[in-house]
Scaffold this motif. Structure first.
Motif, mmCIF file in Angstrom:
data_model
loop_
_atom_site.group_PDB
_atom_site.id
_atom_site.type_symbol
_atom_site.label_atom_id
_atom_site.label_comp_id
_atom_site.label_asym_id
_atom_site.label_seq_id
_atom_site.Cartn_x
_atom_site.Cartn_y
_atom_site.Cartn_z
ATOM 1 N N VAL A 144 0.841 -1.195 0.000
ATOM 2 C CA VAL A 144 0.000 0.000 0.000
ATOM 3 C C VAL A 144 0.876 1.246 0.000
ATOM 4 C CG1 VAL A 144 -1.736 1.311 1.285
ATOM 5 C CG2 VAL A 144 -1.900 -1.181 1.158
ATOM 6 N N ARG A 145 1.900 1.238 0.826
ATOM 7 C CA ARG A 145 2.806 2.383 0.900
ATOM 8 C C ARG A 145 3.519 2.589 -0.438
ATOM 9 N NH1 ARG A 145 2.837 6.347 4.137
ATOM 10 N NH2 ARG A 145 3.162 5.171 6.065
ATOM 11 N N GLU A 146 3.921 1.503 -1.077
ATOM 12 C CA GLU A 146 4.626 1.612 -2.353
ATOM 13 C C GLU A 146 3.725 2.213 -3.424
ATOM 14 O OE1 GLU A 146 6.581 -1.530 -5.452
ATOM 15 O OE2 GLU A 146 7.212 -1.669 -3.348
ATOM 16 N N GLN A 147 2.463 1.771 -3.469
ATOM 17 C CA GLN A 147 1.535 2.335 -4.446
ATOM 18 C C GLN A 147 1.282 3.815 -4.179
ATOM 19 O OE1 GLN A 147 0.505 0.860 -7.288
ATOM 20 N NE2 GLN A 147 1.943 -0.710 -6.593
ATOM 21 N N GLN A 148 1.246 4.182 -2.917
ATOM 22 C CA GLN A 148 1.086 5.592 -2.549
ATOM 23 C C GLN A 148 2.258 6.415 -3.084
ATOM 24 O OE1 GLN A 148 0.475 6.112 1.687
ATOM 25 N NE2 GLN A 148 1.140 8.236 1.634
ATOM 26 N N MET A 149 3.452 5.885 -2.978
ATOM 27 C CA MET A 149 4.629 6.576 -3.498
ATOM 28 C C MET A 149 4.596 6.642 -5.022
ATOM 29 S SD MET A 149 7.668 4.986 -1.129
ATOM 30 C CE MET A 149 7.486 4.834 0.647
ATOM 31 N N THR B 280 3.989 13.708 -10.065
ATOM 32 C CA THR B 280 5.104 14.649 -10.139
ATOM 33 C C THR B 280 5.820 14.568 -11.484
ATOM 34 O OG1 THR B 280 5.412 14.426 -7.742
ATOM 35 C CG2 THR B 280 7.209 15.407 -8.996
ATOM 36 N N PHE B 281 6.136 13.369 -11.925
ATOM 37 C CA PHE B 281 6.790 13.199 -13.222
ATOM 38 C C PHE B 281 5.883 13.695 -14.357
ATOM 39 C CE2 PHE B 281 9.268 9.510 -11.246
ATOM 40 C CZ PHE B 281 10.452 10.226 -11.182
ATOM 41 N N GLY B 282 4.591 13.383 -14.252
ATOM 42 C CA GLY B 282 3.667 13.771 -15.310
ATOM 43 C C GLY B 282 3.534 15.269 -15.460
ATOM 44 N N GLN B 283 3.563 15.983 -14.347
ATOM 45 C CA GLN B 283 3.353 17.420 -14.386
ATOM 46 C C GLN B 283 4.650 18.214 -14.556
ATOM 47 O OE1 GLN B 283 1.019 18.573 -10.961
ATOM 48 N NE2 GLN B 283 -0.685 17.228 -11.501
ATOM 49 N N ALA C 222 11.461 16.995 -11.796
ATOM 50 C CA ALA C 222 10.899 16.316 -10.623
ATOM 51 C C ALA C 222 12.023 15.930 -9.666
ATOM 52 C CB ALA C 222 10.139 15.072 -11.060
ATOM 53 N N SER C 223 11.792 16.104 -8.383
ATOM 54 C CA SER C 223 12.798 15.734 -7.391
ATOM 55 C C SER C 223 12.232 14.683 -6.447
ATOM 56 C CB SER C 223 13.231 16.962 -6.578
ATOM 57 O OG SER C 223 12.208 17.363 -5.689
ATOM 58 N N MET C 224 13.114 13.910 -5.873
ATOM 59 C CA MET C 224 12.690 12.905 -4.901
ATOM 60 C C MET C 224 12.103 13.574 -3.662
ATOM 61 S SD MET C 224 13.251 9.971 -6.334
ATOM 62 C CE MET C 224 13.759 8.534 -5.382
ATOM 63 N N ASP C 225 12.581 14.782 -3.350
ATOM 64 C CA ASP C 225 11.992 15.526 -2.229
ATOM 65 C C ASP C 225 10.529 15.836 -2.509
ATOM 66 O OD1 ASP C 225 14.181 15.931 -0.333
ATOM 67 O OD2 ASP C 225 15.108 17.111 -1.927
ATOM 68 N N ASP C 226 10.231 16.280 -3.743
ATOM 69 C CA ASP C 226 8.853 16.594 -4.112
ATOM 70 C C ASP C 226 7.972 15.357 -4.010
ATOM 71 O OD1 ASP C 226 9.582 19.207 -4.725
ATOM 72 O OD2 ASP C 226 9.991 18.732 -6.835
ATOM 73 N N ILE C 227 8.484 14.241 -4.506
ATOM 74 C CA ILE C 227 7.712 12.999 -4.507
ATOM 75 C C ILE C 227 7.455 12.528 -3.075
ATOM 76 C CG2 ILE C 227 7.781 10.553 -5.157
ATOM 77 C CD1 ILE C 227 9.405 11.500 -7.654
ATOM 78 N N ALA C 228 8.477 12.587 -2.249
ATOM 79 C CA ALA C 228 8.323 12.168 -0.859
ATOM 80 C C ALA C 228 7.313 13.040 -0.127
ATOM 81 C CB ALA C 228 9.679 12.211 -0.150
ATOM 82 N N GLU C 229 7.402 14.349 -0.340
ATOM 83 C CA GLU C 229 6.475 15.265 0.328
ATOM 84 C C GLU C 229 5.037 15.015 -0.113
ATOM 85 O OE1 GLU C 229 5.782 20.072 1.057
ATOM 86 O OE2 GLU C 229 7.471 19.368 -0.145
ATOM 87 N N LEU C 230 4.835 14.810 -1.419
ATOM 88 C CA LEU C 230 3.485 14.556 -1.915
ATOM 89 C C LEU C 230 2.944 13.236 -1.387
ATOM 90 C CD1 LEU C 230 1.216 15.551 -3.755
ATOM 91 C CD2 LEU C 230 2.343 14.369 -5.656
ATOM 92 N N ALA C 231 3.813 12.238 -1.225
ATOM 93 C CA ALA C 231 3.388 10.935 -0.722
ATOM 94 C C ALA C 231 3.218 10.922 0.790
ATOM 95 C CB ALA C 231 4.397 9.861 -1.135
ATOM 96 N N GLY C 232 3.735 11.970 1.442
ATOM 97 C CA GLY C 232 3.638 12.032 2.895
ATOM 98 C C GLY C 232 4.609 11.105 3.603
ATOM 99 N N VAL C 233 5.772 10.880 2.973
ATOM 100 C CA VAL C 233 6.781 10.011 3.569
ATOM 101 C C VAL C 233 8.132 10.726 3.530
ATOM 102 C CG1 VAL C 233 5.553 7.933 2.840
ATOM 103 C CG2 VAL C 233 7.351 8.868 1.373
ATOM 104 N N LYS D 11 12.124 11.086 2.371
ATOM 105 C CA LYS D 11 12.876 10.748 1.153
ATOM 106 C C LYS D 11 13.657 9.440 1.314
ATOM 107 C CE LYS D 11 16.374 13.282 -0.312
ATOM 108 N NZ LYS D 11 17.160 14.350 -0.997
ATOM 109 N N PRO D 12 14.282 9.181 2.472
ATOM 110 C CA PRO D 12 14.975 7.894 2.624
ATOM 111 C C PRO D 12 14.041 6.689 2.433
ATOM 112 C CG PRO D 12 15.716 9.417 4.307
ATOM 113 C CD PRO D 12 14.555 10.075 3.613
ATOM 114 N N LEU D 13 12.777 6.854 2.827
ATOM 115 C CA LEU D 13 11.842 5.747 2.659
ATOM 116 C C LEU D 13 11.551 5.494 1.178
ATOM 117 C CD1 LEU D 13 10.220 3.719 4.326
ATOM 118 C CD2 LEU D 13 8.277 5.296 4.240
ATOM 119 N N VAL D 14 11.473 6.560 0.397
ATOM 120 C CA VAL D 14 11.276 6.402 -1.045
ATOM 121 C C VAL D 14 12.450 5.635 -1.643
ATOM 122 C CG1 VAL D 14 10.993 7.573 -3.254
ATOM 123 C CG2 VAL D 14 9.901 8.513 -1.199
ATOM 124 N N TYR D 15 13.660 6.002 -1.260
ATOM 125 C CA TYR D 15 14.849 5.299 -1.762
ATOM 126 C C TYR D 15 14.867 3.848 -1.284
ATOM 127 C CZ TYR D 15 17.176 9.420 -3.704
ATOM 128 O OH TYR D 15 17.516 10.503 -4.480
#
Length: 214
Positions: free
Chosen positions: A13-18, A25-28, A34-45, A47-51
């Motif tokens: 579930v967490r992975e799909q959220q990311m 983020t990539f689409g827009q 696009a940055s990993m910081d942006d993606i992490a913030e939008l996912a509510g997690v 950045k280390p968790l995204v990695y």
């Protein structure tokens, strides 16, 4: 800014959220902006968790491309039922395609705009998806093309060419429809159906193909 607090939830579930956040983020913004910081913030997690879950930015983008490609192919296949007349099957396939791209505009941007231009690996993923759709459409419109041309011996390469033309037109029209306020998936599908099925001659003469009632 403090660390992002995350709620405990299943990994899938967490992975799909990311991935949802990454596609948006990539689409827009495109891959580069696009940055990993942006993606992490939008996912509510964090950045280390995204990695941790999705490795590098390249791996994350590739996963997004594969997920969106798989979903689009599945949507088109699911939209077509065996049994109805050839024109209805073609209509159902086009409507499924435009409905999916309209409902997932960021995913479509990832596939049609960004993956094609960012790098060979990503472009190859889209090429494979497109080849699968073209193969499906070639099979789908074989009978429709022969009926439209009143030629039961229409060569297979002509059918394949029609499929290539139809898919290319659908791709361009989907991007235009998503960028044009007020254009619905049904309107986009009907536009292409008129072009592909009725033919330019009939269309210009006012003999337009009409979609089935809702």
């Amino acid at each position: 800014m403090g660390a992002v607090k995350t709620k405990r939830m299943p990994r899938a579930v967490r992975e799909q959220q990311m991935l949802d956040a990454a596609v948006r983020t990539f689409g827009q913004r495109g891959y580069t902006a696009a940055s990993m910081d942006d993606i992490a913030e939008l996912a509510g997690v964090s950045k280390p968790l995204v990695y941790l879950y999705l490795n590098s930015k390249d791996d994350l983008f590739a996963t997004c491309v594969r997920r969106e490609a798989t979903a689009l192919v599945a949507a088109v296949r699911a939209g077509v039922r065996t049994g109805p007349p050839a024109d209805r099957q073609l209509w159902d396939g086009l409507l499924a395609f435009f409905t999916h791209t309209a409902e997932h505009p960021d995913g479509w941007s990832v596939l049609h705009l960004h993956a094609r231009t960012h790098g060979e690996v990503f472009a190859a993923e889209v090429t494979a998806m497109r080849a699968e759709i073209v193969a499906f459409v070639t099979h789908l419109i074989g009978d429709a093309a022969r009926a439209a041309h009143h030629d039961p011996d229409l060569p297979d390469h002509d059918v394949a060419g029609l499929a290539e033309a139809l898919v290319g037109a659908a791709e361009s029209l989907a991007t235009w429809a998503n960028a044009t306020p007020g254009v619905t998936a049904r309107q986009a599908a009907a536009t292409l159906m008129n072009f592909a099925w009725a033919g330019l001659g009939d269309l210009m003469a006012g003999r337009a193909w009409s979609p089935p009632p809702v």
